[in-house]
Write a protein that holds these residues in place. Sequence first.
Motif, short mmCIF file in Angstrom:
data_model
loop_
_atom_site.label_atom_id
_atom_site.label_comp_id
_atom_site.label_asym_id
_atom_site.label_seq_id
_atom_site.Cartn_x
_atom_site.Cartn_y
_atom_site.Cartn_z
N GLU A 1 -6.50 -0.04 -4.15
CA GLU A 1 -5.28 -0.55 -4.19
C GLU A 1 -4.95 -1.49 -3.12
N GLY A 2 -4.71 -2.70 -3.24
CA GLY A 2 -4.32 -3.65 -2.15
C GLY A 2 -5.21 -4.45 -1.72
N VAL B 1 -13.47 -5.57 -9.28
CA VAL B 1 -12.35 -4.87 -8.99
C VAL B 1 -12.06 -3.30 -9.22
N ASP B 2 -12.77 -2.68 -10.38
CA ASP B 2 -12.70 -1.44 -10.64
C ASP B 2 -13.33 -0.58 -9.19
N GLY B 3 -14.06 -1.28 -8.40
CA GLY B 3 -14.71 -0.53 -7.39
C GLY B 3 -13.84 -0.47 -6.20
N LEU B 4 -12.53 -1.45 -6.15
CA LEU B 4 -11.57 -1.67 -4.96
C LEU B 4 -10.41 -0.40 -5.02
N GLY C 1 -2.92 -4.00 -13.24
CA GLY C 1 -3.51 -3.21 -12.07
C GLY C 1 -4.22 -4.26 -11.37
N VAL C 2 -3.92 -5.61 -11.69
CA VAL C 2 -4.52 -6.81 -10.98
C VAL C 2 -3.56 -7.84 -10.84
N ASP C 3 -3.87 -8.67 -9.94
CA ASP C 3 -2.83 -9.99 -9.57
C ASP C 3 -3.67 -10.99 -9.22
N LEU C 4 -3.68 -11.94 -9.94
CA LEU C 4 -4.25 -13.23 -9.60
C LEU C 4 -3.40 -14.00 -8.59
N ARG D 1 -6.19 -9.39 -6.39
CA ARG D 1 -5.74 -8.13 -5.64
C ARG D 1 -5.58 -6.92 -6.77
N LYS D 2 -6.09 -5.69 -6.12
CA LYS D 2 -6.02 -4.74 -7.18
C LYS D 2 -4.77 -4.17 -6.71
N THR D 3 -3.52 -3.85 -7.66
CA THR D 3 -2.46 -3.51 -7.49
C THR D 3 -2.27 -1.77 -7.96
#
Length: 81
Positions: free
Chosen positions: A34-35, A29-32, A60-63, A78-80
Motif C-alpha cells: 500500500e502506498g 501492482v499486486d506485488g506492491l 485499490g489503485v489510483d492512476l 499507486r496501490k491504495t
Amino acid sequence: MSDTFDITETLDVKGASCPMPVVKTKSAVDGLDEGEILEVLATDPGSMSDIDGWAAGTDGVDLLDQVEDGDEFKHYIRKTT
C-alpha cells in the motif's frame, strides 16, 4: 516525471500490445505494498485508454498520471489498499 513521484518499481512493457500492458501492470501492482508507486513504460498508444479504464474500474489503485513522451507512454499508478 519520475522526479515528481517516489517510484517503487518500473515495469517495461515496451513492444507489448493489448492486452499485455494491462495484464502485466495488474500483476506488478499486486506485488506492491500500500502506498507504493509503479511506473509503467509502454509503446502501445492504446495503453493510455486501456490502463486508464483498468484503473478506473479497479479498487485499490489510483492512476496518478499518464505522460506521452514521443513514442513512449508512461503511466504512474499507486496501490491504495
